[in-house]
Design an enzyme around this catalytic site. Structure first.
Site, PDB file in Angstrom:
ATOM      1  N   ASN B 131       0.809  -1.221   0.000  1.00  0.00           N
ATOM      2  CA  ASN B 131       0.000   0.000   0.000  1.00  0.00           C
ATOM      3  C   ASN B 131       0.841   1.268   0.000  1.00  0.00           C
ATOM      4  OD1 ASN B 131      -2.492  -1.333  -0.011  1.00  0.00           O
ATOM      5  ND2 ASN B 131      -2.255  -1.770   2.166  1.00  0.00           N
ATOM      6  N   GLU B 366      12.455   2.736  -8.795  1.00  0.00           N
ATOM      7  CA  GLU B 366      13.214   3.881  -8.247  1.00  0.00           C
ATOM      8  C   GLU B 366      12.451   5.189  -8.456  1.00  0.00           C
ATOM      9  OE1 GLU B 366      17.399   4.091  -8.368  1.00  0.00           O
ATOM     10  OE2 GLU B 366      17.641   1.927  -8.161  1.00  0.00           O
TER      11      GLU B 366
HETATM   12  C1  LIG Z   1      10.557  -5.165 -10.768  1.00  0.00           C
HETATM   13  C2  LIG Z   1      10.463  -4.224  -9.613  1.00  0.00           C
HETATM   14  C3  LIG Z   1      11.512  -4.114  -8.731  1.00  0.00           C
HETATM   15  C4  LIG Z   1      11.428  -3.253  -7.625  1.00  0.00           C
HETATM   16  N1  LIG Z   1      12.452  -3.218  -6.725  1.00  0.00           N
HETATM   17  C5  LIG Z   1      12.284  -2.493  -5.591  1.00  0.00           C
HETATM   18  C6  LIG Z   1      13.284  -2.532  -4.565  1.00  0.00           C
HETATM   19  O1  LIG Z   1      14.337  -3.192  -4.704  1.00  0.00           O
HETATM   20  N2  LIG Z   1      13.072  -1.863  -3.429  1.00  0.00           N
HETATM   21  C7  LIG Z   1      11.937  -1.120  -3.232  1.00  0.00           C
HETATM   22  O2  LIG Z   1      11.805  -0.557  -2.176  1.00  0.00           O
HETATM   23  N3  LIG Z   1      10.992  -1.049  -4.201  1.00  0.00           N
HETATM   24  C8  LIG Z   1      11.134  -1.721  -5.361  1.00  0.00           C
HETATM   25  N4  LIG Z   1      10.160  -1.676  -6.334  1.00  0.00           N
HETATM   26  C9  LIG Z   1       8.992  -0.840  -6.126  1.00  0.00           C
HETATM   27  C10 LIG Z   1       8.948   0.389  -7.038  1.00  0.00           C
HETATM   28  O3  LIG Z   1       9.861   1.354  -6.624  1.00  0.00           O
HETATM   29  C11 LIG Z   1       7.496   0.900  -7.054  1.00  0.00           C
HETATM   30  O4  LIG Z   1       6.785  -0.010  -7.872  1.00  0.00           O
HETATM   31  C12 LIG Z   1       7.360   2.291  -7.565  1.00  0.00           C
HETATM   32  O5  LIG Z   1       7.891   3.201  -6.663  1.00  0.00           O
HETATM   33  C13 LIG Z   1       5.901   2.662  -7.849  1.00  0.00           C
HETATM   34  O6  LIG Z   1       5.041   2.306  -6.835  1.00  0.00           O
HETATM   35  P1  LIG Z   1       3.707   1.469  -7.165  1.00  0.00           P
HETATM   36  O7  LIG Z   1       4.098   0.384  -8.042  1.00  0.00           O
HETATM   37  O8  LIG Z   1       3.053   1.149  -5.901  1.00  0.00           O
HETATM   38  O9  LIG Z   1       2.821   2.449  -8.007  1.00  0.00           O
HETATM   39  P2  LIG Z   1       1.773   3.528  -7.483  1.00  0.00           P
HETATM   40  O10 LIG Z   1       2.449   4.408  -6.536  1.00  0.00           O
HETATM   41  O11 LIG Z   1       0.547   2.825  -7.046  1.00  0.00           O
HETATM   42  O12 LIG Z   1       1.489   4.291  -8.808  1.00  0.00           O
HETATM   43  C14 LIG Z   1       0.513   3.906  -9.785  1.00  0.00           C
HETATM   44  C15 LIG Z   1       0.475   4.960 -10.866  1.00  0.00           C
HETATM   45  O13 LIG Z   1       0.076   6.208 -10.301  1.00  0.00           O
HETATM   46  C16 LIG Z   1       1.039   7.199 -10.560  1.00  0.00           C
HETATM   47  N5  LIG Z   1       1.126   8.107  -9.433  1.00  0.00           N
HETATM   48  C17 LIG Z   1       1.160   7.805  -8.114  1.00  0.00           C
HETATM   49  N6  LIG Z   1       1.264   8.906  -7.377  1.00  0.00           N
HETATM   50  C18 LIG Z   1       1.261   9.949  -8.226  1.00  0.00           C
HETATM   51  C19 LIG Z   1       1.363  11.349  -8.073  1.00  0.00           C
HETATM   52  N7  LIG Z   1       1.478  11.904  -6.874  1.00  0.00           N
HETATM   53  N8  LIG Z   1       1.352  12.103  -9.176  1.00  0.00           N
HETATM   54  C20 LIG Z   1       1.234  11.548 -10.400  1.00  0.00           C
HETATM   55  N9  LIG Z   1       1.153  10.236 -10.608  1.00  0.00           N
HETATM   56  C21 LIG Z   1       1.174   9.438  -9.533  1.00  0.00           C
HETATM   57  C22 LIG Z   1       2.320   6.448 -10.766  1.00  0.00           C
HETATM   58  O14 LIG Z   1       3.242   7.178 -11.521  1.00  0.00           O
HETATM   59  C23 LIG Z   1       1.831   5.211 -11.489  1.00  0.00           C
HETATM   60  O15 LIG Z   1       1.702   5.500 -12.848  1.00  0.00           O
HETATM   61  C24 LIG Z   1      10.264  -2.497  -7.444  1.00  0.00           C
HETATM   62  C25 LIG Z   1       9.218  -2.577  -8.363  1.00  0.00           C
HETATM   63  C26 LIG Z   1       9.301  -3.446  -9.428  1.00  0.00           C
HETATM   64  C27 LIG Z   1       8.137  -3.529 -10.356  1.00  0.00           C
END
Ligand SMILES: Cc1cc2nc3c(=O)[nH]c(=O)nc-3n(C[C@H](O)[C@H](O)[C@H](O)COP(=O)(O)OP(=O)(O)OC[C@H]3O[C@@H](n4cnc5c(N)ncnc54)[C@H](O)[C@@H]3O)c2cc1C
Ligand SMILES: Cc1cc2nc3c(=O)[nH]c(=O)nc-3n(C[C@H](O)[C@H](O)[C@H](O)COP(=O)(O)OP(=O)(O)OC[C@H]3O[C@@H](n4cnc5c(N)ncnc54)[C@H](O)[C@@H]3O)c2cc1C
Lengths: 262, 387
Positions: B131, B366
């Site tokens: 979340n 990232e």
């Molecule tokens: C393969 C993979 C490896 C990863 N490795 C790591 C890791 O090693 N360590 C770690 O901590 N995390 C890791 N992550 C997590 C990654 O950093 C997150 O997926 C990323 O930060 C986005 O979060 P979310 O996927 O929850 O998307 P959400 O935050 O739910 O976003 C969904 C959409 O809404 C948009 N959005 C959200 N907020 C806003 C806003 N304020 N303004 C405009 N648009 C917005 C986003 O750009 C996106 O398009 C990894 C993810 C993947 C897929």
């Protein structure tokens, strides 16, 4: 244990072109690399050092630019590099090359093990290793694809690959081996090794440093004349004899009789 | 052919040559297979360790090579020329290592950095939760003091190298009511009581990289594992990401370059209408745009990395720009590369479809590229307020 690895700089097979009219390699503008088999020889030497202690010295006879190859060898784990370079060495055939290399190995004496590649991918004669061993008066084993030391640290157990299978051979050091690509996977160079190599000063030994007889080196010491080159065709019949040693001997006698040799 | 002169030092050129060699000899021959099997690339990690790459950004005194952000960018660019998944595994270790380097006590640095530099231990960075993605402040994982210990509870999601790494830097809430000042960073080790791994994700791309859940169930760690001070958690995370993002830009540059090379070579060979397709201006223009955007990305990434290494502290905007521009370019370039290869590009027999799948992650992890734009926008807003 003191190990000497002989390496040769060759044109990079990836960039080299062949002049079909002249039947020679186009060497201009081609990057020089360490002969691939010699990378395996370096790796074999470094692994032996890592396992049994000692020192790996890499030697090449070549032009001043061959210093690059020695530096790369240092980055791959060798301890020292020595460049044999002198205008008088130019035009050396395998006879003169082995003489020059032998002089260098003698200067490094006592040496426990000399490692060469099976062959250079440009000259391709596979003569330098055996020729060098003969000059040094030590035993040699060619086409080595595996090696380990016996408990006495004096006897090397070797896998010597041939066209159909392999021999297991033992040889006491000091000895010379020529190695195949299958003996190991050369490691990638390390950055620290490369930095160390960059700063390293590579000694250059001239003909006089080696106390070489000028009639034995370079063009003067090279009776070989390449008249033409061709790929040999293998036409001879081959047969592997199976069974117990007795059965094999019987079969062999039969074959020799059939052929009218006995 | 003239190349842009980026005035690399001899050492920097050495890094480029060596990492390119690793890409060509060790990564490219196995990348398709790794992509298929999702196998963790341990052999390649060992080669990288042997080559001293894990120590690139770590100071000499801890066994590293004293390089900076720029050296790291040069390395990952070439590695990503081979495979983004393999490179991500490498880069994630730096992402996990930076917090220790930047905020670790002398004891923590001495204890962890030498093994990290030698490549003996991989590191992972654990911030994201189910979340709390873009909105990192929403994390629920908690850390509570208990005598000489911290006790951590919660689940981290999508953690790169989860299960494979030995060392984890974890962000957890220590004082929920303090909001952004309520998080702290901890070092958790594989094998700590109460620490285990959950499901391993199956992904569209980046398949050789392991992405896994971290389960913290009354995970009890010694007090000395707190990084920096209590309450610094989000600052540590942000500073780490600021430093790492140009690296993602560099990965994008390497990937896009690989896709361009494939596309040009193919366009010269593929004959349609009795001529190589590169003779069609439509194809040439696509290639021209690809090449130009790659060079612009490279120039931006390199300049930002060098600015960071020059000691500039206010880097959030610049590093977001480097990540944003280069990764958007890589997405476009890899998509166009598939287009230029036509149906063949869509087939797994050619590497460009994998490149396109891998490119997508660069716009997401990232910090998504929307978040990068937010960072840049907010920085502009602040900058112009001062004037
Ligand atoms: C393969 C993979 C490896 C990863 N490795 C790591 C890791 O090693 N360590 C770690 O901590 N995390 C890791 N992550 C997590 C990654 O950093 C997150 O997926 C990323 O930060 C986005 O979060 P979310 O996927 O929850 O998307 P959400 O935050 O739910 O976003 C969904 C959409 O809404 C948009 N959005 C959200 N907020 C806003 C806003 N304020 N303004 C405009 N648009 C917005 C986003 O750009 C996106 O398009 C990894 C993810 C993947 C897929
Ligand atoms: C420009 C040029 C001109 C030549 N002209 C002549 C000529 O006129 N007449 C002629 O007969 N030959 C000529 N040669 C061939 C030359 O004599 C051989 O290349 C050389 O003697 C080595 O033989 P090879 O390449 O067959 O090596 P091989 O015997 O196939 O090499 C086996 C191993 O020996 C070692 N080794 C070989 N060479 C060296 C070296 N220089 N230093 C250290 N270790 C080495 C390496 O471990 C190598 O793997 C010429 C070569 C060159 C490059």
């Amino acid at each position: 244990m003191k190990i000497v690895v002989c390496i040769k700089q060759v044109p990079d097979a990836k960039t080299v072109r062949f002049d079909t009219e002249k039947g020679t390699l186009v060497r201009e503008g081609v990057e020089a690399v360490i002969n691939p088999f010699d990378l395996n020889a370096i790796e074999a030497g470094v692994q032996l050092k890592e396992r049994h202690g000692g020192e790996v010295t890499v030697v090449t006879m070549g032009p001043p630019q061959a210093e690059e190859a020695l530096k790369e060898a240092l980055a791959l784990g060798a301890d020292n590099g020595i460049l044999l370079s002198d205008r008088a060495f130019a035009g050396a055939d395998t006879l003169a090359t082995t003489y020059t290399l032998a002089k260098a190995v003698e200067r490094l004496a006592p040496v426990d093990l000399v490692l060469c590649g099976k062959q250079a991918i440009d000259g391709d004669t596979a003569q330098v290793g055996p020729g060098l061993a003969v000059r040094l008066g030590i035993p040699y084993v060619t086409c080595v694809s595996g090696l380990s030391f016996g408990d006495d640290q004096k006897t090397l157990r070797l896998k010597r690959s041939c066209e159909e299978g392999y021999d297991m051979v033992e040889v006491e050091i000091p000895a010379l081996l020529t190695v195949l690509a299958t003996i190991n996977t050369p490691r990638v160079p390390s950055l620290k090794g490369k930095l160390r190599a960059k700063k390293a000063r590579i000694p250059i030994w001239s003909a006089d440093d080696l106390g070489a007889d000028h009639g034995m080196i370079g063009l003067a010491g090279s009776p070989t004349q390449v008249v033409s080159t061709s790929v040999p065709k293998f036409e001879a019949k081959r047969e592997m004899l199976q069974g117990t040693p007795e059965e094999q001997v019987d079969a062999l006698l039969d074959r020799l009789e059939e052929a009218g040799i006995l | 052919m003239a190349k842009v002169n980026y005035f690399l030092s001899e050492e920097q050129q050495m890094i480029v040559d060596l990492t390119r060699q690793i890409a060509e000899e060790k990564i490219i021959p196995v990348r398709a297979e790794l992509d298929k099997t999702e196998e963790f690339p341990w052999d390649i990690m060992k080669d990288m360790a042997q080559a001293d790459l894990f120590g690139l950004y770590i100071p000499d005194e801890y066994g590293g090579l004293d390089g900076g952000c720029f050296e790291n960018c040069l390395a990952v660019e070439q590695l990503a020329y081979g495979c983004v998944a393999v490179t991500t595994t490498f880069a994630a270790s730096a992402l996990g290592g930076y917090p220790i380097l930047l905020f670790g006590s002398e004891d923590q640095r001495k204890q962890y950095l030498p093994d990290i530099a030698a490549g003996k231990k991989l590191v992972a960075f654990g911030l994201t939760e189910s979340n709390a993605g873009s909105d990192a402040a929403g994390i629920q994982t908690s850390a509570v003091e208990d005598g000489d210990y911290w006790v951590l509870n919660g689940t981290k999601q999508w953690i790169t190298s989860g299960g494979e790494a030995e060392i984890y830097t974890i962000i957890a809430m220590t004082d929920k009511h303090k909001g952004p000042r309520g998080a702290s960073a901890f070092i958790v080790e594989k094998g700590d009581p109460g620490f285990s791994f959950g499901k391993k994700e199956r992904k569209m791309g980046l398949r050789a990289s392991s992405t896994r859940e971290l389960l913290l169930n009354d995970c009890r760690i010694p007090k000395e594992r707190l990084l920096g001070r209590r309450g610094l958690g989000f600052i540590i995370a942000l500073k780490t990401l600021d430093l790492a993002r140009p690296g993602i830009g560099a990965i994008a540059v390497g990937l896009a370059q690989a896709a361009l090379d494939q596309a040009v070579r193919y366009a010269k060979e593929r004959i349609q209408f009795d001529q190589p397709i590169i003779s069609f201006q439509a194809i040439q223009h696509m290639l021209a745009d690809m090449a130009t955007e790659i060079e612009a990305s490279r120039a931006l990434v390199y300049s930002v990395a060098r600015t960071i290494d020059s000691g500039e502290k206010d880097i959030a905007k610049l590093s977001a720009m480097a990540k944003l521009y280069a990764t958007d370019a890589a997405m476009k370039v890899t998509t166009d590369a598939v287009q230029i290869l036509g149906g063949y590009g869509y087939m797994q027999d050619y590497p460009v479809e994998k490149m396109m799948r891998d490119a997508k992650i660069l716009q997401i992890y990232e910090g998504t590229n929307q978040i990068q734009r937010n960072v840049i926008g907010q920085a502009l807003n602040k900058e112009y307020a001062k004037k």
